[in-house]
Scaffold this active site. Structure first.
Site, PDB file in Angstrom:
ATOM      1  CD  GLU A 131     -79.625 -69.362 120.255  1.00 21.12           C
ATOM      2  OE1 GLU A 131     -80.780 -69.110 119.873  1.00 21.12           O
ATOM      3  OE2 GLU A 131     -79.208 -69.101 121.413  1.00 21.12           O
ATOM      4  CB  THR A 170     -77.423 -65.128 119.428  1.00 15.63           C
ATOM      5  OG1 THR A 170     -76.126 -65.061 119.998  1.00 15.63           O
ATOM      6  CG2 THR A 170     -78.099 -66.428 119.804  1.00 15.63           C
ATOM      7  NE  ARG A 190     -88.792 -55.336 120.899  1.00 16.79           N
ATOM      8  CZ  ARG A 190     -89.523 -55.315 121.995  1.00 16.79           C
ATOM      9  NH1 ARG A 190     -90.699 -54.724 121.976  1.00 16.79           N
ATOM     10  NH2 ARG A 190     -89.100 -55.903 123.106  1.00 16.79           N
TER      11      ARG A 190
HETATM   12  P1  FAD Z   1     -91.586 -58.598 118.262  1.00 19.75           P
HETATM   13  O1  FAD Z   1     -92.105 -59.687 117.433  1.00 19.75           O
HETATM   14  O2  FAD Z   1     -91.476 -57.239 117.617  1.00 19.75           O
HETATM   15  O3  FAD Z   1     -92.534 -58.498 119.544  1.00 19.75           O
HETATM   16  C1  FAD Z   1     -92.126 -57.736 120.676  1.00 19.75           C
HETATM   17  C2  FAD Z   1     -93.363 -57.392 121.513  1.00 19.75           C
HETATM   18  O4  FAD Z   1     -94.164 -56.424 120.813  1.00 19.75           O
HETATM   19  C3  FAD Z   1     -94.296 -58.568 121.782  1.00 19.75           C
HETATM   20  O5  FAD Z   1     -94.823 -58.432 123.073  1.00 19.75           O
HETATM   21  C4  FAD Z   1     -95.369 -58.437 120.728  1.00 19.75           C
HETATM   22  O6  FAD Z   1     -96.590 -59.024 121.134  1.00 19.75           O
HETATM   23  C5  FAD Z   1     -95.475 -56.916 120.607  1.00 19.75           C
HETATM   24  N1  FAD Z   1     -95.866 -56.438 119.281  1.00 19.75           N
HETATM   25  C6  FAD Z   1     -95.450 -56.914 118.092  1.00 19.75           C
HETATM   26  N2  FAD Z   1     -96.010 -56.180 117.096  1.00 19.75           N
HETATM   27  C7  FAD Z   1     -96.791 -55.225 117.680  1.00 19.75           C
HETATM   28  C8  FAD Z   1     -97.605 -54.164 117.193  1.00 19.75           C
HETATM   29  N3  FAD Z   1     -97.757 -53.942 115.889  1.00 19.75           N
HETATM   30  N4  FAD Z   1     -98.240 -53.387 118.081  1.00 19.75           N
HETATM   31  C9  FAD Z   1     -98.105 -53.588 119.426  1.00 19.75           C
HETATM   32  N5  FAD Z   1     -97.340 -54.596 119.953  1.00 19.75           N
HETATM   33  C10 FAD Z   1     -96.686 -55.381 119.082  1.00 19.75           C
HETATM   34  N6  FAD Z   1     -82.384 -61.200 121.351  1.00 19.75           N
HETATM   35  C11 FAD Z   1     -81.187 -60.699 120.952  1.00 19.75           C
HETATM   36  O7  FAD Z   1     -80.817 -59.581 121.366  1.00 19.75           O
HETATM   37  N7  FAD Z   1     -80.371 -61.374 120.089  1.00 19.75           N
HETATM   38  C12 FAD Z   1     -80.721 -62.588 119.576  1.00 19.75           C
HETATM   39  O8  FAD Z   1     -79.968 -63.185 118.798  1.00 19.75           O
HETATM   40  C13 FAD Z   1     -81.969 -63.161 119.985  1.00 19.75           C
HETATM   41  N8  FAD Z   1     -82.373 -64.360 119.511  1.00 19.75           N
HETATM   42  C14 FAD Z   1     -83.591 -64.867 119.871  1.00 19.75           C
HETATM   43  C15 FAD Z   1     -84.004 -66.092 119.335  1.00 19.75           C
HETATM   44  C16 FAD Z   1     -85.232 -66.627 119.699  1.00 19.75           C
HETATM   45  C17 FAD Z   1     -85.650 -67.968 119.105  1.00 19.75           C
HETATM   46  C18 FAD Z   1     -86.066 -65.954 120.615  1.00 19.75           C
HETATM   47  C19 FAD Z   1     -87.380 -66.550 121.019  1.00 19.75           C
HETATM   48  C20 FAD Z   1     -85.665 -64.721 121.144  1.00 19.75           C
HETATM   49  C21 FAD Z   1     -84.440 -64.167 120.775  1.00 19.75           C
HETATM   50  N9  FAD Z   1     -84.006 -62.935 121.272  1.00 19.75           N
HETATM   51  C22 FAD Z   1     -82.789 -62.405 120.884  1.00 19.75           C
HETATM   52  C23 FAD Z   1     -84.825 -62.190 122.251  1.00 19.75           C
HETATM   53  C24 FAD Z   1     -85.780 -61.177 121.551  1.00 19.75           C
HETATM   54  O9  FAD Z   1     -85.024 -60.192 120.904  1.00 19.75           O
HETATM   55  C25 FAD Z   1     -86.658 -60.559 122.650  1.00 19.75           C
HETATM   56  O10 FAD Z   1     -87.533 -61.512 123.163  1.00 19.75           O
HETATM   57  C26 FAD Z   1     -87.415 -59.283 122.254  1.00 19.75           C
HETATM   58  O11 FAD Z   1     -87.909 -58.684 123.453  1.00 19.75           O
HETATM   59  C27 FAD Z   1     -88.577 -59.490 121.317  1.00 19.75           C
HETATM   60  O12 FAD Z   1     -88.162 -59.743 120.041  1.00 19.75           O
HETATM   61  P2  FAD Z   1     -89.209 -60.222 118.910  1.00 19.75           P
HETATM   62  O13 FAD Z   1     -88.486 -60.305 117.642  1.00 19.75           O
HETATM   63  O14 FAD Z   1     -89.978 -61.387 119.361  1.00 19.75           O
HETATM   64  O15 FAD Z   1     -90.179 -58.904 118.886  1.00 19.75           O
END
Ligand code: FAD
Length: 286
Positions: free
Chosen positions: A17, A48, A107
């Site tokens: 990454e 990212t 997200r």
């Molecule tokens: P989601 O999958 O949408 O989940 C977010 C939260 O909502 C979780 O607590 C989940 O349990 C909850 N949730 C999901 N669906 C529902 C629903 N239907 N109802 C109620 N609750 C729900 N951030 C950046 O800004 N840029 C990046 O490039 C970046 N890269 C990343 C790469 C990796 C491998 C990881 C692990 C994280 C990365 N992040 C990045 C951080 C990430 O954006 C944050 O952790 C963010 O807070 C959550 O994103 P997510 O896609 O996991 O969200």
């Protein structure tokens, strides 16, 4: 090449990454770091996406360089919390025009004073669905061995992860973790829940005490005591800490591979010498 195909065809993958520059002045050093990283022949390199959409130009630009000039599959991260559905579509079409075939659908962290907006995707699962509707991409998503900080419970987090996979996420990349048992326990629970897509283990080599303390506090990642002792011991000696961080990451990866984890994703922090040292340590293993 699509990462979903790679994961089907290869018994083991190693990927990196990188993070893109925020401005043009910082572009050349990042491109140089990526060029050096390409020499270690990773299976793909992910780029990212800056929180709040601040790298909507440089993420596609550096991903296109990886894909088209270095001929290594690029995985462009894309977050949806801070962009309208129309902005997302424009970025996705730009990625497609640039030949990018892989997107990590996220997200993103919620901006301060966030209020749900019907014109934004609320969860990563909705972005996964939108990307699958647009078509032409292998879509991955994030997962959290120790649970996402906002999740009501580990079980609820796993349920939402299953939704992401059911919406079309073909592989998952984990949040950093420093205790492999956290990953093993997560993999067991995920499989029991029916989450059977490949999970790539995100490994962060620690080379800076302040950086790791801050990001672990934000992400809720646990620091095992032997890891904390190591950081405390070497925190005032950057070269010693770097060496210890590389050794710790190397040991973590050896244990993962010995236990059947076949996807290793190294958070390089744009430090090719660190990723290179790990690759060198594992030259007969990876
Ligand atoms: P989601 O999958 O949408 O989940 C977010 C939260 O909502 C979780 O607590 C989940 O349990 C909850 N949730 C999901 N669906 C529902 C629903 N239907 N109802 C109620 N609750 C729900 N951030 C950046 O800004 N840029 C990046 O490039 C970046 N890269 C990343 C790469 C990796 C491998 C990881 C692990 C994280 C990365 N992040 C990045 C951080 C990430 O954006 C944050 O952790 C963010 O807070 C959550 O994103 P997510 O896609 O996991 O969200």
């Amino acid at each position: 090449m699509k990462i979903s195909e790679q994961l089907k065809n290869k018994s083991r993958t190693t990927s990196f990454e990188v993070f893109p520059p925020k401005n043009d002045a910082a572009y050349a050093p990042v491109e140089a770091a990526v060029d050096t990283l390409s020499g270690f022949q990773p299976d793909f390199i992910s780029v990212t996406y800056g929180a709040g959409g601040g790298t909507s130009v440089n993420t596609p630009k550096i991903a296109a360089h990886i894909q088209n000039d270095l001929h290594i599959p690029a995985l462009a991260h894309l977050t949806c919390a801070s962009s309208s559905k129309q902005e997302i579509e424009r970025i996705v079409l730009d990625l497609k025009a640039k030949g990018i075939e892989n997107i990590l659908a996220l997200r993103g962290d919620l901006p301060e004073n966030y209020a749900p907006d019907r014109n934004h995707y609320q969860y990563a699962s909705e972005l996964v669905t939108a990307l699958r509707e647009i078509g032409g991409f292998s879509v991955g998503a994030a997962c959290y061995p120790e649970g996402h900080v906002e999740a009501a419970s580990p079980e609820a987090d796993l349920e939402h992860l299953k939704e992401k996979v059911d919406c079309g996420a073909e592989f998952l990349v984990t949040q950093m973790f420093f205790d492999n048992t956290a990953l093993y326990s997560f993999l067991y629970r995920a499989l029991k829940k029916g989450i059977d897509v490949p999970v790539l283990a995100g490994i962060m080599p620690v080379i800076n005490k302040r950086q790791i303390a801050r990001s672990c506090a934000l992400s809720g990642t646990t620091l095992p005591s032997r890891f904390k002792v190591m950081i405390d011991k070497f925190s005032d000696n950057p070269e010693a800490l770097k060496q210890a961080g590389i050794a710790y990451a190397t040991e973590q990866i050896i244990d993962l591979i010995a236990n059947g984890v076949n996807g290793i994703h190294i958070y390089t922090m744009n430090r090719p010498e660190v990723a290179g040292a790990i690759m060198h340590n594992l030259s007969s293993i990876l």
